[in-house]
Design a protein around this motif. Structure first.
Motif, PDB file in Angstrom:
ATOM      1  N   ILE A 140       0.748  -1.221   0.007  1.00  0.00           N
ATOM      2  CA  ILE A 140       0.649   0.117  -0.202  1.00  0.00           C
ATOM      3  C   ILE A 140       0.864   1.351   0.025  1.00  0.00           C
ATOM      4  O   ILE A 140       0.320   2.200  -0.300  1.00  0.00           O
ATOM      5  CB  ILE A 140      -0.979  -0.271   0.794  1.00  0.00           C
TER       6      ILE A 140
ATOM      7  N   ASN B  36       0.948   5.563  -6.927  1.00  0.00           N
ATOM      8  CA  ASN B  36       1.233   4.460  -7.128  1.00  0.00           C
ATOM      9  C   ASN B  36       2.405   4.176  -8.362  1.00  0.00           C
ATOM     10  O   ASN B  36       3.225   4.656  -9.050  1.00  0.00           O
ATOM     11  CB  ASN B  36       0.086   4.937  -8.380  1.00  0.00           C
TER      12      ASN B  36
ATOM     13  N   THR C 101      -6.182  -6.418   0.413  1.00  0.00           N
ATOM     14  CA  THR C 101      -5.757  -5.236  -0.029  1.00  0.00           C
ATOM     15  C   THR C 101      -6.445  -5.538  -1.904  1.00  0.00           C
ATOM     16  O   THR C 101      -5.883  -6.268  -2.410  1.00  0.00           O
ATOM     17  CB  THR C 101      -4.745  -4.738  -0.606  1.00  0.00           C
TER      18      THR C 101
ATOM     19  N   ALA D 294      -6.090  -3.460  -5.754  1.00  0.00           N
ATOM     20  CA  ALA D 294      -5.228  -2.606  -6.182  1.00  0.00           C
ATOM     21  C   ALA D 294      -5.841  -2.212  -7.782  1.00  0.00           C
ATOM     22  O   ALA D 294      -5.362  -3.535  -8.683  1.00  0.00           O
ATOM     23  CB  ALA D 294      -4.265  -1.902  -5.689  1.00  0.00           C
TER      24      ALA D 294
ATOM     25  N   THR E  78      -7.339   1.804  -4.583  1.00  0.00           N
ATOM     26  CA  THR E  78      -7.028   0.912  -3.734  1.00  0.00           C
ATOM     27  C   THR E  78      -7.621   0.561  -2.597  1.00  0.00           C
ATOM     28  O   THR E  78      -8.291   1.862  -2.180  1.00  0.00           O
ATOM     29  CB  THR E  78      -5.524   1.233  -3.742  1.00  0.00           C
TER      30      THR E  78
END
Length: 581
Positions: free
Chosen positions: A153, A228, A350, A352, A373
């Motif tokens: 993250i 990112n 998570t 993304a 995300t």
């Protein structure tokens, strides 16, 4: 103009000159008329280094303005004048190729990347590009493939093990938390900022780690959260103050230089999609003793009051499974509960996604991306989400003038990050300090007393807060919006001398809301005076702006086996921060 007409006149006289009368009427040679000068058509296909057709490549007759551009299939067709000798194939980021025509009707070409600009050159302070072999200080470039495969993250966590001398301590306080970064160790103590400077597209900023401290004791992330990993083109680590001297004292601990993608080396229009799913699970390495249960002096609790006062003590009788009174007055087996940590915390998930559109031609390129995300922390009520939009573009306005722009916008929402690092509210603080003979089910079932306050569980009622009372009642929400913009104009005075101006703009706004639930850590819902409830609500609003500008005059000149790289310029910076509580 006079010279031009003179040449034409002489040519005309030569055609009708008496010496040519032997050729006969009509100027025949061996019975044929002399053909007028004719154009020649050349066709071909251009490919890249991987053998893929290459659209948008400039094909020009050397020394003229006659040219064309390859189509979507990498093909071209060009009518060239008689006497043309060479075709030049060029594209931004690739080595231009000059190919002799030599009467050929078909010329196919494969372009190769300009390795000098892509591999051997690193970006140093103020966006200055230099060959790594020319640097007199330690610089290391992060391999982007490895960084993107080890996706996290916070992109700072992905740097772990990637750079020599860079020490990364991954976040231990939930999704969206900050990362501890130290380059070549600590340089100071007593609150000193030991983190390297972060530079994104020429915009310098502190790491800005909002780690767990203060009354809320929650980690709210750092400035690397707004990047990112799919948008990063290059990352260079400047080690030590010498490497980052142009940034002044802010870079005393080194600098991490990040450049985002702008579609360089793209040909045609392309779309990319990147999806990632990560699963995390709590690791419990505790070695608590499971032979003796709650109590003290070798005695188990015999009354509810005794069970409350000794809830945090594990010096009772030997565990035997016999029914024993608990903090809520209920009788439960006097046994160990060794898996409370894993039972309370959940798996962290998570997800993304990044979608990007990029394109390029002979004179410019662009890349536009959007990433989303969504993360669930290991604490049951912790969630984190962020949206990032990134735009990068470059354009050669003329052969000498070029412009570039990078825009980044991020939106983050962090809900209920875990409280860590202090004695007080926080699931970890509670679970690690309560006697292991108190089952997790009892803490959940009896979290709330009949009057709506927290049921006392230990002698440290104000500092050991039952997490099952907090969840659903206590909230913490941190919302952040960030806009970064960089515009660069460069003009080549000569092939080796240029001037460059750059403007960087950074604007951020954040809102933090949190509360203390009524009745938390106390047996009464009212304040000491009995005039109001004892809960609280707080809201903090903050915004800040930073503007950086720089102007450079640079030179890159080679003299045989020697070369000179020099730059001189001016840098200015100003910042404004406003807070409203």
């Amino acid at each position: 103009m006079l010279k031009h007409y003179l040449i034409v006149l002489i040519g005309a006289l030569c055609i009708v000159c008496p010496h040519t009368s032997a050729l006969g009427s009509g100027s025949r040679v061996a019975g044929s008329f002399l053909p007028p000068p004719q154009q020649q058509t050349i066709r071909g296909t251009v490919m890249d280094e991987n053998g893929v057709v290459f659209p948008g490549v400039n094909v020009v007759v050397q020394g003229t303005a006659i040219g064309t551009v390859t189509n979507s299939d990498g093909m071209y067709s060009l009518d060239i004048p008689a006497g043309a000798a060479t075709l030049v194939f060029s594209f931004v980021g690739y080595i231009a190729q000059s190919v002799p025509i030599d009467g050929k009707a078909t010329i196919d070409v494969a372009l190769t990347p300009d390795v000098a600009s892509l591999g051997e050159v690193v970006i140093t302070a103020l966006g200055i590009q230099k060959e790594s072999k020319k640097l007199g200080y330690a610089v290391e470039t992060v391999q982007m493939d490895a960084l993107q495969k080890n996706r996290t993250i916070n992109v700072g966590e992905s740097l772990e093990g990637k750079v020599a001398g860079l020490d990364i301590s991954p976040p231990s306080s939930g999704a969206g938390a900050s990362t501890k970064i130290r380059l070549r160790g600590q340089s100071g103590f007593a609150g000193a900022n030991n983190s390297p400077l972060i530079v994104i597209n020429g915009l310098p900023m502190d790491q800005g780690a909002q780690s767990a401290n203060g009354n809320d004791s929650r980690d709210r992330g750092d400035n690397l959260q707004i990047v990112n990993p799919d948008d990063i083109e290059s990352m260079t680590v400047l080690k030590g103050a010498t490497a980052a001297a142009l940034y002044g004292s802010r870079a005393a601990n080194g600098a991490v230089i990040i450049t985002t993608k702008s579609g360089r080396n793209s040909h045609g229009v392309g779309v990319e999609l990147n999806s990632n799913y990560t699963l995390g699970r709590v690791m419990d390495f505790t070695e608590f003793q499971h032979e003796f249960g709650q109590g003290q002096l070798g005695n188990r609790p015999t009354t509810q009051g005794n069970a409350v006062s000794t809830g945090m003590l594990g010096w009772g009788a030997r565990l035997d499974g016999e029914p024993t009174i608990n903090f809520d007055g209920q009788m439960r087996p006097y046994t160990a509960n060794p898996n409370r940590i894993k039972e309370f915390f959940r798996d962290a998930r998570t997800f993304a996604n990044t979608v990007a559109v990029s394109g390029g031609g002979a004179n410019g390129n662009f890349r536009l991306s959007y990433s989303k995300t969504d993360a669930e922390g290991i604490t049951p009520d912790n969630t984190y989400s962020k949206d990032i939009a990134n735009l990068g573009l470059q354009q050669n306005v003329t052969d000498r003038l070029s412009v570039a722009a990078n825009i980044n916008f991020s939106h983050e929402i962090n809900k209920n990050p875990p409280q860590v690092g202090v004695q007080g509210p926080g699931a970890a603080n509670f679970l690690y300090r309560m006697s292991t003979s108190v089952p997790l089910s009892a803490l959940e079932e009896s979290a709330v007393a009949p009057n709506g306050t927290e049921t006392p569980t230990s002698g440290f009622q104000t500092t050991l807060i039952n997490p099952y009372f907090q969840m659903g009642r206590q909230f913490f929400k941190n919302k952040k919006d960030r806009f970064l913009g960089t515009a660069t104009v460069r003009y080549k005075l000569t092939d080796w001398l240029f001037i460059q101006g750059r403007y960087n703009y950074d604007y951020g706004v954040g809102l933090t809301e949190f509360n203390t639930p009524t009745g938390m850590g106390t047996s009464t819902p009212y304040n000491a005076a009995g005039t109001a409830f004892n809960g609280t609500y707080d809201a903090n609003d903050a915004q800040g702006t930073q503007v950086n500008t720089d102007f450079l005059l640079g030179a890159n000149k080679e003299f045989g086996n020697f070369s000179v790289d020099a730059s001189v310029g001016e840098i200015s910076s100003n910042a404004a921060i406003a807070r409203l509580t």
